[in-house]
Structure formats: structure tokens, C-alpha cells
Design a protein around this motif. Structure first.
Motif, PDB file in Angstrom:
ATOM      1  N   ALA A  32       0.840  -1.210   0.000  1.00  0.00           N
ATOM      2  CA  ALA A  32       0.000   0.000   0.000  1.00  0.00           C
ATOM      3  C   ALA A  32       0.870   1.254   0.000  1.00  0.00           C
ATOM      4  O   ALA A  32       0.592   2.203  -0.738  1.00  0.00           O
ATOM      5  N   ASP A  33       1.930   1.265   0.799  1.00  0.00           N
ATOM      6  CA  ASP A  33       2.827   2.429   0.808  1.00  0.00           C
ATOM      7  C   ASP A  33       3.532   2.593  -0.529  1.00  0.00           C
ATOM      8  O   ASP A  33       3.694   3.712  -1.022  1.00  0.00           O
ATOM      9  N   ALA A  34       3.952   1.493  -1.116  1.00  0.00           N
ATOM     10  CA  ALA A  34       4.606   1.562  -2.424  1.00  0.00           C
ATOM     11  C   ALA A  34       3.655   2.125  -3.468  1.00  0.00           C
ATOM     12  O   ALA A  34       4.034   2.987  -4.271  1.00  0.00           O
ATOM     13  N   LEU A  35       2.411   1.654  -3.456  1.00  0.00           N
ATOM     14  CA  LEU A  35       1.431   2.149  -4.415  1.00  0.00           C
ATOM     15  C   LEU A  35       1.144   3.631  -4.223  1.00  0.00           C
ATOM     16  O   LEU A  35       0.953   4.361  -5.201  1.00  0.00           O
ATOM     17  N   ARG A  36       1.125   4.087  -2.990  1.00  0.00           N
ATOM     18  CA  ARG A  36       0.925   5.531  -2.740  1.00  0.00           C
ATOM     19  C   ARG A  36       2.038   6.343  -3.399  1.00  0.00           C
ATOM     20  O   ARG A  36       1.806   7.464  -3.853  1.00  0.00           O
ATOM     21  N   GLN A  37       3.234   5.799  -3.429  1.00  0.00           N
ATOM     22  CA  GLN A  37       4.359   6.493  -4.068  1.00  0.00           C
ATOM     23  C   GLN A  37       4.267   6.434  -5.589  1.00  0.00           C
ATOM     24  O   GLN A  37       4.699   7.357  -6.277  1.00  0.00           O
ATOM     25  N   TYR A  38       3.711   5.357  -6.133  1.00  0.00           N
ATOM     26  CA  TYR A  38       3.579   5.213  -7.586  1.00  0.00           C
ATOM     27  C   TYR A  38       2.506   6.126  -8.163  1.00  0.00           C
ATOM     28  O   TYR A  38       2.614   6.577  -9.302  1.00  0.00           O
ATOM     29  N   ARG A  39       1.468   6.381  -7.390  1.00  0.00           N
ATOM     30  CA  ARG A  39       0.305   7.078  -7.939  1.00  0.00           C
ATOM     31  C   ARG A  39       0.633   8.438  -8.561  1.00  0.00           C
ATOM     32  O   ARG A  39       0.178   8.724  -9.677  1.00  0.00           O
ATOM     33  N   PRO A  40       1.396   9.317  -7.911  1.00  0.00           N
ATOM     34  CA  PRO A  40       1.682  10.613  -8.548  1.00  0.00           C
ATOM     35  C   PRO A  40       2.372  10.463  -9.907  1.00  0.00           C
ATOM     36  O   PRO A  40       2.074  11.195 -10.849  1.00  0.00           O
ATOM     37  N   ALA A  41       3.273   9.493 -10.009  1.00  0.00           N
ATOM     38  CA  ALA A  41       3.969   9.278 -11.288  1.00  0.00           C
ATOM     39  C   ALA A  41       3.004   8.764 -12.355  1.00  0.00           C
ATOM     40  O   ALA A  41       3.060   9.206 -13.513  1.00  0.00           O
ATOM     41  N   LEU A  42       2.119   7.857 -11.972  1.00  0.00           N
ATOM     42  CA  LEU A  42       1.141   7.340 -12.930  1.00  0.00           C
ATOM     43  C   LEU A  42       0.168   8.427 -13.359  1.00  0.00           C
ATOM     44  O   LEU A  42      -0.157   8.548 -14.546  1.00  0.00           O
ATOM     45  N   ASP A  43      -0.297   9.230 -12.412  1.00  0.00           N
ATOM     46  CA  ASP A  43      -1.217  10.319 -12.752  1.00  0.00           C
ATOM     47  C   ASP A  43      -0.559  11.342 -13.674  1.00  0.00           C
ATOM     48  O   ASP A  43      -1.203  11.913 -14.546  1.00  0.00           O
ATOM     49  N   ALA A  44       0.739  11.556 -13.492  1.00  0.00           N
ATOM     50  CA  ALA A  44       1.464  12.543 -14.295  1.00  0.00           C
ATOM     51  C   ALA A  44       1.672  12.101 -15.744  1.00  0.00           C
ATOM     52  O   ALA A  44       1.987  12.929 -16.603  1.00  0.00           O
ATOM     53  N   LEU A  45       1.493  10.829 -16.035  1.00  0.00           N
ATOM     54  CA  LEU A  45       1.667  10.330 -17.404  1.00  0.00           C
ATOM     55  C   LEU A  45       0.620  10.879 -18.359  1.00  0.00           C
ATOM     56  O   LEU A  45       0.808  10.847 -19.569  1.00  0.00           O
ATOM     57  N   ASP A  46      -0.483  11.336 -17.817  1.00  0.00           N
ATOM     58  CA  ASP A  46      -1.585  11.859 -18.630  1.00  0.00           C
ATOM     59  C   ASP A  46      -2.062  10.817 -19.643  1.00  0.00           C
ATOM     60  O   ASP A  46      -2.310  11.126 -20.807  1.00  0.00           O
ATOM     61  N   ARG A  47      -2.133   9.567 -19.178  1.00  0.00           N
ATOM     62  CA  ARG A  47      -2.633   8.450 -19.974  1.00  0.00           C
ATOM     63  C   ARG A  47      -3.590   7.662 -19.102  1.00  0.00           C
ATOM     64  O   ARG A  47      -3.461   7.653 -17.885  1.00  0.00           O
ATOM     65  N   SER A  48      -4.523   6.989 -19.715  1.00  0.00           N
ATOM     66  CA  SER A  48      -5.415   6.145 -18.920  1.00  0.00           C
ATOM     67  C   SER A  48      -4.628   4.904 -18.490  1.00  0.00           C
ATOM     68  O   SER A  48      -3.828   4.362 -19.245  1.00  0.00           O
ATOM     69  N   TYR A  49      -4.842   4.500 -17.245  1.00  0.00           N
ATOM     70  CA  TYR A  49      -4.115   3.351 -16.720  1.00  0.00           C
ATOM     71  C   TYR A  49      -4.961   2.610 -15.705  1.00  0.00           C
ATOM     72  O   TYR A  49      -5.972   3.101 -15.239  1.00  0.00           O
ATOM     73  N   GLU A  50      -4.493   1.405 -15.394  1.00  0.00           N
ATOM     74  CA  GLU A  50      -5.085   0.622 -14.320  1.00  0.00           C
ATOM     75  C   GLU A  50      -3.932  -0.003 -13.544  1.00  0.00           C
ATOM     76  O   GLU A  50      -2.846  -0.233 -14.085  1.00  0.00           O
ATOM     77  N   VAL A  51      -4.173  -0.238 -12.273  1.00  0.00           N
ATOM     78  CA  VAL A  51      -3.218  -0.934 -11.425  1.00  0.00           C
ATOM     79  C   VAL A  51      -3.944  -2.159 -10.884  1.00  0.00           C
ATOM     80  O   VAL A  51      -4.960  -2.035 -10.200  1.00  0.00           O
ATOM     81  N   LEU A  52      -3.442  -3.339 -11.227  1.00  0.00           N
ATOM     82  CA  LEU A  52      -4.019  -4.587 -10.759  1.00  0.00           C
ATOM     83  C   LEU A  52      -3.083  -5.172  -9.713  1.00  0.00           C
ATOM     84  O   LEU A  52      -1.914  -5.416  -9.999  1.00  0.00           O
TER      85      LEU A  52
END
Length: 82
Positions: A32-52
């Protein structure tokens, strides 16, 4: 082994997703902590994404933390092994 999704977002919008991130969760790493760190980078891609996030044999504390994170993050889907 059967995986059960807590949400069905990826299946509902599969044709719209440009990037899929797949993680296998265990209790050795605070996922959960790792995913919290990934989220800003994923959101900044300006692409649709999913995390499974596939979890098997994981402590209830980890499952609860991931499900709580998924409540506020529509792109995150937690898949539990049953």
C-alpha cells in the motif's frame, strides 16, 4: 486458484486503458505504501491506466490497507485469491 476482484473497473473500461501495471502483493513489502508512491507518477503520465494488485496468502491487515487505498483510487483494482 480463483482470483476475485473487489471492483470490476478494468473489465468495464478495458478498451480505454493505455497502460496496465500488475503487482503481486505479499507481506514482505508494504504494498500500500509503495502504491501511494507510484500514484503521482502514474497520474502525471496523462494516460489512462489501471493498477491490478493480485494478493494471495496475504495478511488481513495488508488486504484492508489495499482495499482502503482502492476506495479513493478508481484505477486500482485489488484481486484476492480465494
Amino acid at each position: 486458484m480463483q482470483m476475485t476482484a473487489t471492483k470490476t473497473t478494468s473489465l468495464q473500461r478495458a478498451d480505454e486503458i493505455e497502460l496496465s501495471v500488475v503487482l503481486a502483493a505479499n507481506d514482505r513489502v508494504n504494498v500500500a505504501d509503495a502504491l501511494r508512491q507510484y500514484r503521482p507518477a502514474l497520474d502525471a503520465l496523462d494516460r489512462s491506466y489501471e493498477v491490478l494488485c493480485a494478493i494471495e496468502g496475504t495478511a488481513e491487515k495488508t488486504i484492508a490497507a489495499l482495499n482502503a487505498l482502492a476506495e479513493d483510487w478508481p484505477e486500482l483494482e485489488v484481486l484476492e485469491s480465494r
